[in-house]
Scaffold this active site. Structure first.
Site: not given
Ligand code: BDR
Ligand code: CA
Length: 291
Positions: A10, A244
């Site tokens: 994303d 992340h």
């Protein structure tokens, strides 16, 4: 030997960093980028993927994926306060001439694993909607794919349980049903959760170093990180951010750096614990339930 990888993303700020990390890894043959809504709209994340592909000559087709979740999501709208209005920290992201493929994300994943059984590593760093859709279209995907490595979830190790609720991480909370379907599909999956990523911190001096010593890619990563670091500073007081999505890439490149546990994992798909990832310890005999 190189590994064939499909990167499902994303593409927001830390996703773009992870994509450049993969692009720079000589042991990886990046054969596709599949997009999924999350950090920004599907149109924005697809534009971001095409922009990064074009600017850094990433030799992989971009395939457009899901624009909505399969089940209940924790979110309405997009986290512009984290990733900026355009998903890339509000830097100037011009449209580029490169076009997305006419094959959609799930079909591209299915075609790739059928063409090279046992050879494809899937790295998913957003909601698992595209992977769940690929499983629906190709139930034999667990036997055909080499493995899936995701950034998502949290299991309470190192005290990390959630970043969008006390018990949920964003990628899982954005489509808990998709995540539960993937985790119960039999697809060999490694979950790199907040347990790892919130312990792996990138500070401003790291980004300054990249800007000064890592060419155009370093300058780009520095520029997109400004909005991200500002956001994290507002909650932690530190000019730093978690690593992340690049942590999932790091696992693929150097699994020996990680300690893993074998476990069944389920996801809570409604109620106040929506998006919670629950692991069952194989060493514990639970009295009830199909764990
Ligand atoms: C995850 O959520 C997204 O905002 C990031 O790109 C990362 O994949 C962190 O919870
Ligand atoms: Ca992501």
């Amino acid at each position: 030997m190189t590994r064939k990888v499909i990167f499902d993303t994303d593409i927001g700020i830390d996703d773009a960093m992870a994509l450049l990390f993969l692009h720079g890894a000589s042991e990886v043959d990046l054969i596709g980028i599949t997009t999924v809504f999350g950090n920004a709209s599907l149109a924005d994340v697809t534009r971001n993927a095409l922009y990064v592909k074009h600017r850094f000559a990433v030799d992989a087709a971009v395939h457009v994926g899901a624009g909505e979740s399969l089940g209940q999501s924790m979110f309405e709208g997009y986290p512009d306060f984290v990733h900026g209005d355009n998903g890339l920290g509000n830097i100037d992201v011009p449209d580029v001439e490169s076009m997305a493929s006419s094959t959609d994300a799930a079909d591209a994943i299915v075609a790739a694993v059928r063409q090279a059984p046992g050879e494809i590593t899937l790295i998913a760093v957003g909601r698992l909607t595209n992977i769940a859709t690929a499983l629906e279209r190709c139930p034999e995907l667990p036997e055909l794919a080499s493995e899936l490595v995701i950034m998502g979830g949290a299991f309470g190790f190192n005290g990390h349980r959630g970043n969008v609720s006390p018990v949920a991480e964003a990628n899982i909370a954005g489509d808990p049903l998709a995540a539960d379907r993937v985790f119960t599909s039999g697809l060999k999956t490694t979950i790199v959760g907040l347990d790892v990523t919130q312990e792996t911190i990138l500070d401003d001096s790291f980004f300054d170093d990249l800007r000064d010593n890592a060419g155009d890619a370093g300058g780009f990563v520095h520029d997109i990180s400004r909005h991200y670091v500002n956001f994290h500073e507002s909650s932690t007081g530190q000019r730093a951010c978690p690593m992340h999505d690049s942590s999932a890439v790091a696992y693929v490149l150097a699994p020996e750096l990680f300690e893993t546990r074998a476990a069944g994992v389920r996801v809570v798909t409604d109620g106040p614990a929506l998006g919670q990832t629950i692991w069952s310890d194989p060493e514990v005999r639970y009295e009830t339930g199909d764990w």
